[in-house]
Enzyme design. Structure first.
Site, PDB file in Angstrom:
ATOM      1  N   HIS A  36     -15.078 -38.522 -49.177  1.00  0.00           N
ATOM      2  CA  HIS A  36     -14.923 -38.834 -47.764  1.00  0.00           C
ATOM      3  C   HIS A  36     -14.652 -40.320 -47.561  1.00  0.00           C
ATOM      4  O   HIS A  36     -15.195 -41.166 -48.281  1.00  0.00           O
ATOM      5  CB  HIS A  36     -16.171 -38.419 -46.990  1.00  0.00           C
ATOM      6  CG  HIS A  36     -16.382 -36.927 -46.940  1.00  0.00           C
ATOM      7  ND1 HIS A  36     -15.519 -36.074 -46.306  1.00  0.00           N
ATOM      8  CD2 HIS A  36     -17.359 -36.139 -47.472  1.00  0.00           C
ATOM      9  CE1 HIS A  36     -15.947 -34.829 -46.429  1.00  0.00           C
ATOM     10  NE2 HIS A  36     -17.060 -34.838 -47.140  1.00  0.00           N
ATOM     11  N   GLU A  37     -13.836 -40.609 -46.569  1.00  0.00           N
ATOM     12  CA  GLU A  37     -13.547 -41.995 -46.226  1.00  0.00           C
ATOM     13  C   GLU A  37     -14.833 -42.694 -45.813  1.00  0.00           C
ATOM     14  O   GLU A  37     -15.725 -42.094 -45.198  1.00  0.00           O
ATOM     15  CB  GLU A  37     -12.527 -42.045 -45.089  1.00  0.00           C
ATOM     16  CG  GLU A  37     -12.063 -43.445 -44.718  1.00  0.00           C
ATOM     17  CD  GLU A  37     -11.380 -44.153 -45.879  1.00  0.00           C
ATOM     18  OE1 GLU A  37     -12.070 -44.997 -46.509  1.00  0.00           O
ATOM     19  OE2 GLU A  37     -10.224 -43.866 -46.157  1.00  0.00           O
TER      20      GLU A  37
END
Length: 650
Positions: free
Chosen positions: A284-285
């Site tokens: 995930h960013e």
């Protein structure tokens, strides 16, 4: 002193504002790659692991004995200045962040001599090195560079031609490894399997081959196997689909494209949850922006909404009452929420269940709330018989929206609530309407404000110990506050995502066999949502009105992912249900048993064959082989269950 300008010189080095062609080539290698997922990935463990296993990382020469992990390189800084130098760094993915100190180099002992120190630097993203004077706190030079994994680099800091101008030059002592080769090998393996499967299906479909096999077997069983679901779909597919999760035992009455879309989302979700080979773009960013891992959960929510529309319409046509359907929806939501809290969230390998630190939000909990809200809205406005509706009125092109205006009004009111709480709710010691990560972001001014109003509401309603303790913002922004990406406030926007999926289902119901109308309306919705996203984000990662943010489930995140979902659904619908070029395999099978696959992959994550002790735990190749094998095992399990007609229905 002036900043070093870093220009290319005769030795092939570079300084702060430029890089050599060789260095540019190294930076070009650091790109996102695509990893397809399909069945039978056990071959990957044999073909991918040897690329990295047992190999000593380059850059560990006789004068550097630092054990490197994944996504790390060695940087040796040589100081020839007669003053102490502070070395700091900053990731280019960290928006408005403070520099983080790497270390301090003592002054050179004399002219022509240097003091050196070794540092471990990250290779995931480009970083900017800042060198400043320790005595006068003045920046000497900055060096932007994307280091390669397990590379060996030297940075020289010295006066240029005995003047007061500081020159900073970076050279590559030993070349980095190409950590993306395992992805290429995995892609070729799966592409080869897909090609072999396609060719085999075509051959088995030939009449002469059928005749030969039938004569050899002497039974109708061979005919059944030849025409099995592994080949192209030969059965008529109607416009009936079940609800969110569990299919009806008779798959011949389902839209295969919906199960294929759901299965595709689920397979990628399982892969990234298992680690995604430890590549940063399969995680995930950290805050604003998107990676592959950020795409799949919203898509799953979207297709859940689509299935709700088709399922409720089918049951109303069959004579079910809205009250009985409401009871089923409520009970199913309770079961999903309970499974998420008591089965998926706890890690029983680490001890018995404890309420003191039990996480309440989660993926299944978010699905439960979204399903409950959207199904209730659809029960409010759904019509069992759509064939009696007029299509000649001037407003008929908007029939699939106007007929359900009360539900649309409720969703818009929910969005107004989200906007008001997000931008107007006062948060102690934080700016009102703050959407930032806190930590070292925003120049460290709001270190304890991670998530703004969303985090405040979670702490107030659930308690700080019952939300996610290690958010992805810790990776780049060095935050220390807990924040839950499946929190309470974000649930409003997940309802919007499911409702947009419900709209896709209404389009399918109203236009039935008119494939061109369905596809054109899907594309129109995709274009509209894309324009809204462009306005909200100003086509930028961090500088828009509402940035795309998975941790907050921001409005622009939903509109962007819904845009992608409509376009992807067009592609799958056209190839699977319209042209029947593709049966949807292998994604179709996990899509038919989605809850079983999701819960199973979470519960058995630490068990063989989904996990085993690796020979080299710092190898992307070995992690990729393990994660692809685990994911493919679940695809194979779902295929076996499909063949046995076993479906877990809640």
């Amino acid at each position: 002193m002036e900043k070093g300008k870093l220009k290319k010189n005769s030795q092939g080095t570079f300084s702060a504002s430029g890089v050599t062609k060789a260095s540019q080539k190294e930076m070009t290698l650091q790109r996102e790659c695509f990893s397809p997922l399909a069945a039978l990935a056990l071959v990957v463990a044999v073909c991918v692991v040897p690329l990295t296993a047992g190999r000593s990382p380059p850059g560990l020469s006789h004068h550097k004995h630092i054990a490197l992990k994944m996504d790390e390189a060695i940087l040796t800084v040589n100081n020839e200045l007669e003053a102490e130098v502070v070395v700091s760094w900053l990731s280019d993915r960290c928006y408005q962040c403070l520099y983080q100190q790497l270390g301090v180099l003592p002054a050179a002992p004399g002219p022509g001599q240097a003091r050196s120190a070794n540092f471990v630097v990250s290779t995931q993203h480009e970083i900017t090195l800042q060198l400043s004077s320790a005595t006068v706190n003045q920046e000497l030079c900055t060096v932007p560079f994307h280091f390669g994994e397990h590379g060996n680099y030297s940075l020289w800091v010295k006066n240029l031609n005995n003047s007061s101008v500081v020159n900073c030059s970076l050279v590559t002592d030993e070349e980095p490894v190409n950590s993306y080769i395992p992805i290429l090998v995995a892609f070729l393996i799966f592409a080869g399997l897909a090609l072999a499967s396609s060719i085999g299906t075509k051959i088995l479909g030939l009449d002469i081959v059928k005749s030969i096999l039938f004569r050899i077997s002497g039974s109708m069983e061979t005919e059944r196997l030849i025409n099995s679901e592994l080949g192209s779909p030969g059965r008529t597919v109607s416009l009936v689909a079940d609800d969110i999760l569990p299919p009806a035992p008779n798959p011949s009455k389902r839209l295969r494209s919906l199960d294929t879309f759901r299965g595709l989302s689920l397979v990628i979700m399982v892969f990234v949850n298992y680690g995604g080979g430890r590549y940063w773009f399969f995680r995930h960013e950290s805050w604003n922006g998107l990676t592959v891992a950020d795409l799949v959960f919203p898509w799953f929510v979207f297709i859940m909404g689509t299935s709700v529309a088709l399922s409720i319409n089918t049951m109303l046509r069959a004579g079910a009452t809205r009250r009985s359907l409401l009871r089923k929806v409520a009970w199913r939501s309770v079961q999903l929420f309970a499974i998420g809290v008591f089965v998926v969230n706890p890690n029983y390998c680490q001890g018995s269940l404890s309420w003191d630190n039990l996480r309440i939000p989660g993926v299944l909990q978010r699905l439960a709330w979204s399903y409950l809200a959207v199904a209730c809205l659809d029960l409010l406005v759904a019509r069992g018989h759509l064939d009696i509706l007029t299509t000649e009125a001037w407003w008929s092109p908007g029939l699939d929206v106007l007929l359900y205006w009360p539900a649309w009004l409720c969703v818009l009111l929910l969005e107004v609530v989200w906007l008001c709480l997000t931008f107007l709710l006062p948060v102690p010691d934080c700016p009102t309407g703050y959407l930032g990560p806190g930590g070292i972001g925003d120049m460290g001014q709001y270190a304890n404000c991670t998530g703004g109003a969303a985090a405040l509401i979670d702490r107030w309603l659930l308690g700080e110990s019952h939300v996610y303790q290690t958010p992805s913002s810790r990776v780049i922004y060095a935050t220390h506050m807990p924040h839950d990406p499946e929190g309470v406030l974000g649930s409003i926007n997940s309802i919007l995502m499911a409702f947009l999926g419900l709209q896709a289902g209404k389009i399918i119901l109203h236009y039935r066999e008119l494939h061109s109308s369905i596809i054109s309306r899907f594309l129109t919705w995709g274009l509209l949502l894309g324009v809204i996203s462009a306005i909200l984000t100003k086509c930028s990662t961090d500088q828009g009105f509402i940035p795309v943010n998975k941790n907050l489930w921001s409005l622009s995140y939903v509109t962007t992912l819904a845009c992608f979902a409509f376009v992807l659904l067009v592609l799958v619908y056209y190839t699977v249900d319209v042209k029947r070029w593709w049966s949807g395999a292998p994604f179709y099978y996990p899509g038919m048993n989605s809850i079983l696959v999701y819960v199973g992959h979470e519960v058995f994550e630490e068990y063989f064959p989904f996990r085993w002790r690796m020979a080299n735990s710092q190898s992307h190749g070995e992690h990729l082989a393990q994660n692809l094998t685990a994911t493919s095992c679940w695809v194979f399990i779902s295929y076996i269950l499909y063949r046995k007609k076993i479906f877990w229905k809640i």
